[in-house]
Write an enzyme that holds these catalytic residues in place. Structure first.
Site, short mmCIF file in Angstrom:
data_model
loop_
_atom_site.label_atom_id
_atom_site.label_comp_id
_atom_site.label_asym_id
_atom_site.label_seq_id
_atom_site.Cartn_x
_atom_site.Cartn_y
_atom_site.Cartn_z
N LYS A 157 11.08 16.07 -18.67
CA LYS A 157 11.88 16.89 -17.76
C LYS A 157 10.90 17.84 -17.06
O LYS A 157 10.81 19.02 -17.40
CB LYS A 157 12.97 17.63 -18.54
CG LYS A 157 14.10 18.16 -17.68
CD LYS A 157 15.24 18.66 -18.54
CE LYS A 157 16.24 19.46 -17.73
NZ LYS A 157 16.92 18.74 -16.66
N1 PPE Z 1 19.38 13.30 -15.79
C1 PPE Z 1 18.79 14.26 -15.04
C2 PPE Z 1 17.97 13.86 -13.87
C3 PPE Z 1 18.97 15.61 -15.38
O1 PPE Z 1 18.40 16.55 -14.66
C4 PPE Z 1 19.80 15.95 -16.49
C5 PPE Z 1 20.00 17.39 -16.87
C6 PPE Z 1 20.40 14.91 -17.24
C7 PPE Z 1 20.14 13.61 -16.86
C8 PPE Z 1 21.24 15.18 -18.44
O2 PPE Z 1 20.49 15.69 -19.52
P1 PPE Z 1 21.12 16.63 -20.66
O3 PPE Z 1 21.35 17.96 -20.04
O4 PPE Z 1 20.12 16.64 -21.74
O5 PPE Z 1 22.39 15.98 -21.05
N2 PPE Z 1 20.02 18.33 -15.81
C9 PPE Z 1 19.86 19.73 -16.12
C10 PPE Z 1 19.43 20.52 -14.92
C11 PPE Z 1 20.41 20.68 -13.82
C12 PPE Z 1 19.89 21.59 -12.72
O6 PPE Z 1 20.52 21.61 -11.66
O7 PPE Z 1 18.90 22.30 -12.90
C13 PPE Z 1 21.08 20.29 -16.83
O8 PPE Z 1 22.14 19.68 -16.86
O9 PPE Z 1 20.96 21.37 -17.39
#
Ligand code: PPE
Length: 307
Positions: A157
């Site tokens: 990330k």
């Molecule tokens: N894919 C992506 C590309 C992504 O950024 C997130 C989280 C997820 C999947 C889901 O991951 P999880 O939160 O572990 O279930 N995106 C984060 C950031 C959003 C933002 O705008 O900044 C979040 O949901 O916190």
């Protein structure tokens, strides 16, 4: 963004307004950072952070993939987060840890730069709007492809990766849609700009496999386990865009987005269905501590203390 009192910065709690970095910071010039998004919820036993340890572990994994050494252990970051929440005294918060190469040497190689570590927390409501959570959102498949496994590691990330997401969501918003969905170079369904995706067809739940350039989402994992516990079969496999158009239900998951139904994709109406609403309810019951089944995922913060 709603300001709160303190920000944890390199081991200290500093006033919100004083948490600053130099414009020469490496991370600003090259997107060389890693971050997390975590939520804390109000539960019957006080504020609890959802799967805090797993999120901090993922932050460490993200850093490792960039050859970055975070000078704080998972346990230290966990304790710092709980301290910060105690000081800021907000019952429900979005938590944003970030580690990045700071000020030292400019140039693409990160050698010679310190690793700065920051944790912010502030109230953040429904990511795709309150109405999105209940009535579903309209999604557009992006003309931008999701970064490939050999472009930058999608398992990390990393801040720089989010230019890919930013372009996709801006394209979708400018065309009047709520969110973008990115496909891989091979045409497989990958992620939303900030979410994982699920498809329901004939009672079975599908989600793209890790090999489709997705971020290994912690909400994706939680919803998978919850769904299996409720008796659903969950299959991780490659999906193509027509699987979405012909689906019975489609929804997105993420820490920020929680479980958000999709009602239309590329103007194909899918509709908000019962499986999605059942899983959304089960997820919200889990994070708010209303079901004991998954209480091991809730990490409790101490009551408010004076800074
Ligand atoms: N894919 C992506 C590309 C992504 O950024 C997130 C989280 C997820 C999947 C889901 O991951 P999880 O939160 O572990 O279930 N995106 C984060 C950031 C959003 C933002 O705008 O900044 C979040 O949901 O916190």
């Amino acid at each position: 963004m709603q300001e709160t009192e303190k920000i944890w910065m390199n081991g200290e709690l500093v006033d919100w307004a004083d948490a600053k970095v130099h414009v020469g910071a490496h991370g600003l010039h090259y997107g060389s950072g890693v971050f997390e998004g975590i939520r804390a919820y109000e539960t019957p036993k006080g504020t609890a952070v959802f799967r805090l340890t797993e999120h901090m572990q993922r932050l460490h994994n993200s850093a490792q993939l960039l050859y970055m050494e975070i000078p704080y252990s998972v346990d230290e970051l966990r304790a710092a987060t709980l301290d910060l929440l105690g000081v800021n005294g907000i019952p429900e918060a979005y938590i944003r840890p970030i580690a990045f190469y700071g000020y030292g040497e400019l140039g693409v190689s990160s050698i010679g730069n310190p690793v700065e570590v920051v944790i912010m927390s502030w109230p953040w409501g429904a990511y795709l709007g309150d109405e999105g959570l209940t009535s579903g959102i309209r999604v557009k498949v992006s003309t931008w492809q999701r970064i490939g496994a050999n472009v930058v590691p999608h398992v990390s990330k990393a801040t720089g990766v989010y230019l890919n997401s930013m372009l996709a969501v801006m394209e979708a918003n400018r065309a009047g849609y709520d969110e973008a969905l990115l496909l891989t170079a091979d045409g497989y369904v990958a992620d939303g700009s900030g979410e994982n995706i699920f498809v329901v067809k004939d009672g079975i739940i599908y989600t793209p496999d890790l090999s489709a350039s997705i971020l290994p989402g912690i909400t994706r994992d939680s919803v998978t386990q919850i769904a299996q516990d409720l008796g659903y079969q969950v299959v991780a496999k490659n999906l193509i865009r027509t699987d979405l158009y012909l689906a019975d239900e489609v929804f997105m998951t993420g820490t920020a987005a929680e479980v958000t139904p999709i009602r239309e994709i590329d103007d194909h109406v899918v509709g908000v269905g019962q499986v999605t609403l059942e899983l959304q309810q089960a997820y919200l019951d889990t994070v708010r501590g209303r079901s004991e089944r998954w209480s091991q995922w809730l990490e409790h913060a101490p009551a408010r203390s004076e800074a």
